[in-house]
Design a protein around this motif. Structure first.
Motif, PDB file in Angstrom:
ATOM      1  N   TYR A   8      34.313  40.946  27.687  1.00 56.51           N
ATOM      2  CA  TYR A   8      34.520  41.282  26.273  1.00 56.51           C
ATOM      3  C   TYR A   8      35.200  42.653  26.145  1.00 56.51           C
ATOM      4  O   TYR A   8      36.143  42.828  25.372  1.00 56.51           O
ATOM      5  CB  TYR A   8      33.163  41.285  25.571  1.00 56.51           C
ATOM      6  N   ILE A   9      34.716  43.612  26.916  1.00 62.88           N
ATOM      7  CA  ILE A   9      35.276  44.968  26.881  1.00 62.88           C
ATOM      8  C   ILE A   9      36.752  44.955  27.271  1.00 62.88           C
ATOM      9  O   ILE A   9      37.599  45.578  26.622  1.00 62.88           O
ATOM     10  CB  ILE A   9      34.482  45.903  27.826  1.00 62.88           C
ATOM     11  N   TRP A  10      37.073  44.216  28.345  1.00 63.71           N
ATOM     12  CA  TRP A  10      38.458  44.165  28.792  1.00 63.71           C
ATOM     13  C   TRP A  10      39.331  43.403  27.793  1.00 63.71           C
ATOM     14  O   TRP A  10      40.429  43.851  27.458  1.00 63.71           O
ATOM     15  CB  TRP A  10      38.545  43.517  30.175  1.00 63.71           C
ATOM     16  N   GLN A  11      38.868  42.279  27.317  1.00 60.91           N
ATOM     17  CA  GLN A  11      39.653  41.456  26.400  1.00 60.91           C
ATOM     18  C   GLN A  11      40.053  42.230  25.151  1.00 60.91           C
ATOM     19  O   GLN A  11      41.184  42.133  24.680  1.00 60.91           O
ATOM     20  CB  GLN A  11      38.851  40.207  26.016  1.00 60.91           C
ATOM     21  N   ALA A  38      39.659  29.636  31.445  1.00 61.56           N
ATOM     22  CA  ALA A  38      38.460  28.793  31.378  1.00 61.56           C
ATOM     23  C   ALA A  38      38.301  27.926  32.627  1.00 61.56           C
ATOM     24  O   ALA A  38      37.279  27.252  32.784  1.00 61.56           O
ATOM     25  CB  ALA A  38      38.519  27.896  30.140  1.00 61.56           C
ATOM     26  N   ASP A  39      39.278  27.944  33.514  1.00 62.82           N
ATOM     27  CA  ASP A  39      39.223  27.116  34.715  1.00 62.82           C
ATOM     28  C   ASP A  39      38.891  27.971  35.937  1.00 62.82           C
ATOM     29  O   ASP A  39      38.640  29.171  35.831  1.00 62.82           O
ATOM     30  CB  ASP A  39      40.560  26.397  34.907  1.00 62.82           C
ATOM     31  N   ALA A  40      38.907  27.347  37.092  1.00 63.91           N
ATOM     32  CA  ALA A  40      38.630  28.076  38.332  1.00 63.91           C
ATOM     33  C   ALA A  40      39.728  29.095  38.583  1.00 63.91           C
ATOM     34  O   ALA A  40      40.890  28.892  38.222  1.00 63.91           O
ATOM     35  CB  ALA A  40      38.528  27.096  39.495  1.00 63.91           C
ATOM     36  N   GLY A  41      39.330  30.206  39.205  1.00 63.03           N
ATOM     37  CA  GLY A  41      40.303  31.252  39.507  1.00 63.03           C
ATOM     38  C   GLY A  41      39.985  32.545  38.784  1.00 63.03           C
ATOM     39  O   GLY A  41      38.896  32.721  38.225  1.00 63.03           O
ATOM     40  N   PRO A  42      40.923  33.486  38.774  1.00 59.49           N
ATOM     41  CA  PRO A  42      40.692  34.797  38.162  1.00 59.49           C
ATOM     42  C   PRO A  42      40.329  34.692  36.676  1.00 59.49           C
ATOM     43  O   PRO A  42      40.672  33.721  35.998  1.00 59.49           O
ATOM     44  CB  PRO A  42      42.029  35.513  38.360  1.00 59.49           C
ATOM     45  N   ASP A  43      39.668  35.731  36.176  1.00 58.55           N
ATOM     46  CA  ASP A  43      39.132  35.700  34.815  1.00 58.55           C
ATOM     47  C   ASP A  43      40.198  35.793  33.730  1.00 58.55           C
ATOM     48  O   ASP A  43      40.059  35.199  32.664  1.00 58.55           O
ATOM     49  CB  ASP A  43      38.125  36.844  34.636  1.00 58.55           C
ATOM     50  N   PHE A  44      41.264  36.555  33.961  1.00 57.75           N
ATOM     51  CA  PHE A  44      42.335  36.718  32.979  1.00 57.75           C
ATOM     52  C   PHE A  44      43.683  36.438  33.645  1.00 57.75           C
ATOM     53  O   PHE A  44      43.954  36.945  34.738  1.00 57.75           O
ATOM     54  CB  PHE A  44      42.333  38.135  32.385  1.00 57.75           C
ATOM     55  N   LEU A  45      44.489  35.635  32.965  1.00 57.58           N
ATOM     56  CA  LEU A  45      45.807  35.295  33.490  1.00 57.58           C
ATOM     57  C   LEU A  45      46.890  35.864  32.578  1.00 57.58           C
ATOM     58  O   LEU A  45      46.657  36.080  31.392  1.00 57.58           O
ATOM     59  CB  LEU A  45      45.966  33.776  33.585  1.00 57.58           C
ATOM     60  N   GLY A  46      48.059  36.093  33.138  1.00 60.55           N
ATOM     61  CA  GLY A  46      49.183  36.564  32.328  1.00 60.55           C
ATOM     62  C   GLY A  46      49.064  38.008  31.886  1.00 60.55           C
ATOM     63  O   GLY A  46      49.623  38.385  30.850  1.00 60.55           O
ATOM     64  N   HIS A  86      41.590  44.732  39.791  1.00 63.59           N
ATOM     65  CA  HIS A  86      40.174  44.368  39.857  1.00 63.59           C
ATOM     66  C   HIS A  86      39.425  45.336  38.940  1.00 63.59           C
ATOM     67  O   HIS A  86      39.333  46.539  39.223  1.00 63.59           O
ATOM     68  CB  HIS A  86      39.688  44.495  41.309  1.00 63.59           C
ATOM     69  N   VAL A  87      38.911  44.822  37.823  1.00 61.63           N
ATOM     70  CA  VAL A  87      38.210  45.658  36.844  1.00 61.63           C
ATOM     71  C   VAL A  87      36.709  45.504  37.057  1.00 61.63           C
ATOM     72  O   VAL A  87      36.179  44.386  37.030  1.00 61.63           O
ATOM     73  CB  VAL A  87      38.595  45.264  35.407  1.00 61.63           C
ATOM     74  N   VAL A  88      36.016  46.626  37.245  1.00 57.60           N
ATOM     75  CA  VAL A  88      34.591  46.586  37.561  1.00 57.60           C
ATOM     76  C   VAL A  88      33.840  47.632  36.748  1.00 57.60           C
ATOM     77  O   VAL A  88      34.443  48.525  36.145  1.00 57.60           O
ATOM     78  CB  VAL A  88      34.358  46.843  39.066  1.00 57.60           C
ATOM     79  N   HIS A  89      32.533  47.484  36.749  1.00 55.61           N
ATOM     80  CA  HIS A  89      31.698  48.534  36.160  1.00 55.61           C
ATOM     81  C   HIS A  89      31.492  49.645  37.186  1.00 55.61           C
ATOM     82  O   HIS A  89      31.723  50.821  36.908  1.00 55.61           O
ATOM     83  CB  HIS A  89      30.353  47.946  35.714  1.00 55.61           C
ATOM     84  N   ILE A  90      31.090  49.234  38.390  1.00 50.09           N
ATOM     85  CA  ILE A  90      30.874  50.188  39.476  1.00 50.09           C
ATOM     86  C   ILE A  90      31.787  49.838  40.650  1.00 50.09           C
ATOM     87  O   ILE A  90      31.807  48.695  41.114  1.00 50.09           O
ATOM     88  CB  ILE A  90      29.406  50.149  39.957  1.00 50.09           C
ATOM     89  N   ALA A  91      32.538  50.826  41.136  1.00 53.86           N
ATOM     90  CA  ALA A  91      33.427  50.623  42.291  1.00 53.86           C
ATOM     91  C   ALA A  91      32.684  51.020  43.561  1.00 53.86           C
ATOM     92  O   ALA A  91      32.612  52.191  43.917  1.00 53.86           O
ATOM     93  CB  ALA A  91      34.698  51.446  42.129  1.00 53.86           C
ATOM     94  N   ASP A  92      32.121  50.012  44.231  1.00 52.87           N
ATOM     95  CA  ASP A  92      31.341  50.293  45.441  1.00 52.87           C
ATOM     96  C   ASP A  92      31.928  49.624  46.680  1.00 52.87           C
ATOM     97  O   ASP A  92      31.258  49.519  47.716  1.00 52.87           O
ATOM     98  CB  ASP A  92      29.886  49.839  45.243  1.00 52.87           C
ATOM     99  N   HIS A  93      33.187  49.156  46.572  1.00 52.16           N
ATOM    100  CA  HIS A  93      33.768  48.439  47.701  1.00 52.16           C
ATOM    101  C   HIS A  93      35.282  48.408  47.546  1.00 52.16           C
ATOM    102  O   HIS A  93      35.801  48.358  46.435  1.00 52.16           O
ATOM    103  CB  HIS A  93      33.215  46.998  47.747  1.00 52.16           C
TER     104      HIS A  93
END
Length: 432
Positions: A8-11, A38-46, A86-93
């Motif tokens: 939601y935050i990213w969108q 809405a399908d398999a794969g990354p959360d946001f396309l384009g 790669h959008v994350v809350h915590i970058a631990d890797h």
């Protein structure tokens, strides 16, 4: 925090974008966040992003922690090679694609306003029995509430219409058969919907059509195939049931029906008033099939609710006016007005919407939904919480919208997909 909150935050880009840098130290400018997948794969396309001096077009993957990337085995999945951020809350890797190239990571933990997080946590922490947005509703514009209820209503109608379309396809594109099957299931009024749907399959419309003008033969077919004509101590001296039994024996042999007949224990009588017994509903369904030579055309063309209510109020046969169960005497009436209104809501409206899609005439959808505004509001334990919070509740359109809001958004805590929940998160102050 849940991952859908980060989605939601990213969108909506609800984070501080000043001096935005990846964990690798490259400046980031979000030109387009992309579209939810809405399908398999990354959360946001384009998505379209400026990272360093390069403009990228690709996908964005969202995780609470960067270490979720290897935990979900994305480093071995080629679908995720298109991820450019790669959008994350915590970058631990540090994360990599299948070819071992680095995926830039953007951490948002320090960029999301604490007030926004607090409002989100207040919504998802609400007890199951409460509406999550109840403490905030006084600050929500009436028009926002109304628009969300209408949106939920339309989604509910469209879902029912989709089910009707599926039934239509299963029945070989026969709208009359579709109406017959849909009405049969709806005559079960929840507790007996499943066995009545089975009965419609066990009694094809082409068989029923051949005997539609003979009420006794229709009763023999329906009650025999439903398993209610077996002789018992209560019915052994009932001459009318004996005649139905003989008629059913002949017809069942003629149409090879016995193998698909339902057992009597398939029907639910528990905690039902006699007026709602499945035997009464079957008698009312038979009366309708006998009195109305066509179903689909009549339901499609009826101009208003009153016409439809009159259509469903078909007179019962003499025997079933005096019996609420085989062999048991009691006064029975034709289908009541409130039951007819439920059939309009659950059969007529979605049937009309499904047909509107089929013929490509969206204006028919508007007239179908308009029928709900002519019907009184349904009031039950599911709508009561919304009434108590001053949601508009004047017609069946309102109550159907509120039911949809509850089942699709409030109960599963889909506040982030709800216009009301979204408005709560955008407020400037926190309700404690």
């Amino acid at each position: 925090m849940q991952e859908d909150f980060l989605h939601y935050i990213w969108q909506h880009q609800y984070f501080d974008k000043t001096n935005l840098y990846t964990e690798e130290g490259e400046p980031v400018t979000v030109l387009r966040p992309g579209n939810r997948n809405a399908d398999a794969g990354p959360d946001f396309l384009g998505a379209r992003l400026q990272i360093g001096e390069v403009e990228w077009n690709g996908a964005v993957e969202i995780h609470l922690s960067a270490s979720d990337w290897p935990r979900h085995q994305h480093q071995t999945d080629p679908k995720y090679d298109q991820v450019v951020l790669h959008v994350v809350h915590i970058a631990d890797h540090i994360v990599r694609r299948t070819n071992n190239t680095l995926v830039p990571t953007l951490a948002l933990a320090t960029r999301i306003a604490p007030e926004l997080v607090q409002r989100y946590q207040a919504l998802i922490a609400a007890p199951p029995s409460a509406l999550p947005c109840a403490p905030f509703l006084a600050q929500i514009p009436t028009i926002t509430r109304a628009m969300m209820v209408e949106r939920a209503l339309l989604e509910r109608v469209e879902q029912k219409a989709t089910s009707m379309e599926t039934l239509h396809q299963q029945l070989g594109g026969d709208w009359e058969a579709t109406t017959y099957h849909a009405l049969a299931a709806a005559f079960g009024f929840q507790k007996n919907s499943e066995p009545l749907a089975r009965l419609a399959k066990a009694l094809p419309l082409n068989v029923m059509r051949r005997h539609r003008h003979d009420a006794r033969q229709l009763e023999a077919l329906v009650f025999g195939q439903a398993g209610f004509l077996h002789e018992t101590a209560e019915t052994e001296s009932d001459s009318y049931l004996a005649s139905l039994r003989n008629e059913y024996t002949f017809l069942a042999h003629k149409y090879t029906l016995a193998a698909t007949a339902l057992p009597v224990h398939a029907w639910n009588f528990l905690r039902l008033r006699p007026a709602n017994f499945p035997t009464v509903r079957l008698a009312q369904l038979v009366a309708l099939l006998h009195a109305r030579p066509t179903l689909f055309d009549a339901l499609l063309t009826a101009a208003d609710v009153l016409t439809l209510e009159q259509f469903f109020a078909a007179p019962l046969s003499e025997y079933w006016r005096e019996h609420y169960r085989p062999g048991r005497v009691g006064k029975v009436t034709s289908l009541g007005r409130s039951s007819a209104q439920l059939l309009i809501i659950n059969v007529v409206v979605p049937l009309r919407v499904a047909y509107a899609r089929y013929v490509g005439q969206p204006e028919l959808t508007e007239t179908a939904v308009a029928l709900l505004n002519q019907l009184p509001a349904e009031r039950n334990h599911l709508t009561e919480p919304y009434e108590a919070l001053d949601f508009s509740h004047r017609s069946a359109a309102d109550s159907q919208g509120l039911l949809a809001l509850g089942r699709s958004y409030c109960e599963p805590r889909q506040c982030l997909r709800c216009a009301i929940g979204s408005h709560v998160l955008r407020q400037n102050r926190v309700v404690r």
